[in-house]
Design a protein around this motif. Structure first.
Motif, mmCIF file in Angstrom:
data_model
loop_
_atom_site.group_PDB
_atom_site.id
_atom_site.type_symbol
_atom_site.label_atom_id
_atom_site.label_comp_id
_atom_site.label_asym_id
_atom_site.label_seq_id
_atom_site.Cartn_x
_atom_site.Cartn_y
_atom_site.Cartn_z
ATOM 1 N N ARG A 156 0.839 -1.205 0.000
ATOM 2 C CA ARG A 156 0.000 0.000 0.000
ATOM 3 C C ARG A 156 0.875 1.258 0.000
ATOM 4 O O ARG A 156 0.623 2.212 -0.729
ATOM 5 N N LYS A 157 1.929 1.257 0.822
ATOM 6 C CA LYS A 157 2.843 2.404 0.862
ATOM 7 C C LYS A 157 3.476 2.644 -0.510
ATOM 8 O O LYS A 157 3.566 3.784 -0.979
ATOM 9 N N VAL A 158 3.906 1.564 -1.147
ATOM 10 C CA VAL A 158 4.537 1.686 -2.463
ATOM 11 C C VAL A 158 3.525 2.199 -3.484
ATOM 12 O O VAL A 158 3.840 3.075 -4.293
ATOM 13 N N ARG A 159 2.310 1.696 -3.441
ATOM 14 C CA ARG A 159 1.272 2.159 -4.376
ATOM 15 C C ARG A 159 0.954 3.636 -4.182
ATOM 16 O O ARG A 159 0.520 4.310 -5.110
ATOM 17 N N GLN A 160 1.188 4.153 -2.965
ATOM 18 C CA GLN A 160 0.952 5.565 -2.682
ATOM 19 C C GLN A 160 2.141 6.434 -3.075
ATOM 20 O O GLN A 160 2.136 7.634 -2.853
ATOM 21 N N GLY A 161 3.172 5.808 -3.643
ATOM 22 C CA GLY A 161 4.298 6.573 -4.152
ATOM 23 C C GLY A 161 5.566 6.504 -3.328
ATOM 24 O O GLY A 161 6.586 7.074 -3.697
ATOM 25 N N GLN A 162 5.543 5.795 -2.216
ATOM 26 C CA GLN A 162 6.726 5.722 -1.365
ATOM 27 C C GLN A 162 7.720 4.713 -1.933
ATOM 28 O O GLN A 162 7.343 3.665 -2.449
ATOM 29 N N ARG A 163 9.005 5.038 -1.845
ATOM 30 C CA ARG A 163 10.076 4.140 -2.266
ATOM 31 C C ARG A 163 10.707 3.543 -1.011
ATOM 32 O O ARG A 163 10.987 4.251 -0.056
ATOM 33 N N LEU A 164 10.916 2.225 -1.017
ATOM 34 C CA LEU A 164 11.448 1.522 0.143
ATOM 35 C C LEU A 164 12.646 0.665 -0.254
ATOM 36 O O LEU A 164 12.737 0.220 -1.396
ATOM 37 N N ILE A 165 13.527 0.427 0.707
ATOM 38 C CA ILE A 165 14.633 -0.505 0.536
ATOM 39 C C ILE A 165 14.321 -1.724 1.388
ATOM 40 O O ILE A 165 14.045 -1.602 2.579
ATOM 41 N N MET A 166 14.330 -2.914 0.765
ATOM 42 C CA MET A 166 14.098 -4.135 1.526
ATOM 43 C C MET A 166 15.456 -4.705 1.922
ATOM 44 O O MET A 166 16.374 -4.748 1.104
ATOM 45 N N THR A 167 15.559 -5.128 3.188
ATOM 46 C CA THR A 167 16.799 -5.697 3.680
ATOM 47 C C THR A 167 16.623 -7.175 3.977
ATOM 48 O O THR A 167 15.536 -7.644 4.294
ATOM 49 N N TYR A 168 17.728 -7.905 3.849
ATOM 50 C CA TYR A 168 17.763 -9.317 4.206
ATOM 51 C C TYR A 168 18.953 -9.496 5.131
ATOM 52 O O TYR A 168 20.089 -9.203 4.741
ATOM 53 N N ARG A 169 18.685 -9.893 6.358
ATOM 54 C CA ARG A 169 19.716 -10.028 7.378
ATOM 55 C C ARG A 169 20.499 -8.727 7.559
ATOM 56 O O ARG A 169 21.714 -8.716 7.679
ATOM 57 N N GLY A 170 19.748 -7.612 7.510
ATOM 58 C CA GLY A 170 20.329 -6.309 7.781
ATOM 59 C C GLY A 170 21.013 -5.638 6.608
ATOM 60 O O GLY A 170 21.457 -4.506 6.710
ATOM 61 N N LYS A 171 21.088 -6.303 5.458
ATOM 62 C CA LYS A 171 21.755 -5.722 4.298
ATOM 63 C C LYS A 171 20.724 -5.408 3.209
ATOM 64 O O LYS A 171 19.833 -6.202 2.946
ATOM 65 N N PRO A 172 20.846 -4.239 2.576
ATOM 66 C CA PRO A 172 19.902 -3.883 1.523
ATOM 67 C C PRO A 172 20.047 -4.814 0.316
ATOM 68 O O PRO A 172 21.165 -5.119 -0.106
ATOM 69 N N VAL A 173 18.903 -5.297 -0.188
ATOM 70 C CA VAL A 173 18.944 -6.238 -1.315
ATOM 71 C C VAL A 173 18.050 -5.831 -2.479
ATOM 72 O O VAL A 173 18.269 -6.266 -3.606
ATOM 73 N N ILE A 174 17.023 -5.033 -2.218
ATOM 74 C CA ILE A 174 16.082 -4.706 -3.295
ATOM 75 C C ILE A 174 15.410 -3.369 -3.002
ATOM 76 O O ILE A 174 15.234 -2.994 -1.850
ATOM 77 N N ARG A 175 15.093 -2.665 -4.057
ATOM 78 C CA ARG A 175 14.363 -1.400 -3.910
ATOM 79 C C ARG A 175 12.927 -1.635 -4.372
ATOM 80 O O ARG A 175 12.696 -2.188 -5.447
ATOM 81 N N LEU A 176 11.994 -1.234 -3.540
ATOM 82 C CA LEU A 176 10.576 -1.316 -3.892
ATOM 83 C C LEU A 176 10.119 0.093 -4.244
ATOM 84 O O LEU A 176 10.256 1.013 -3.447
#
Length: 78
Positions: A18-38
């Motif tokens: 929902r946040k992404v659909r509202q225009g927000q950009r997020l960084i997803m982390t795996y074990r504390g390290k950034p792996v993907i941008r939403l």
């Protein structure tokens, strides 16, 4: 850019999407390290004055390499 862990995403994917659909950009982390941008998918064509298309004018031949985050801050300041 706000960060969200894989665990948070698994627990509440709907709210994060929902946040992404509202225009927000997020960084997803795996074990504390950034792996993907939403980020939302742009459905409209970019404007001709979009700063991304001016990168060649911003760049310098003798400049140091920049991270993606640094480039984002230069091209799309908050």
């Amino acid at each position: 850019m706000e960060k969200v862990s894989m665990l948070e995403f698994r627990r509440d994917a709907e709210a994060i999407i929902r946040k992404v659909r509202q225009g927000q950009r997020l960084i997803m982390t795996y074990r504390g390290k950034p792996v993907i941008r939403l980020e939302p998918i742009q459905t409209a064509a970019p404007r001709p004055d979009d700063p991304f298309y001016q990168l060649a004018q911003i760049a310098t031949a003798n400049g140091k390499p920049l991270t993606n985050e640094e480039i984002d801050q230069i091209v799309y300041p908050s």
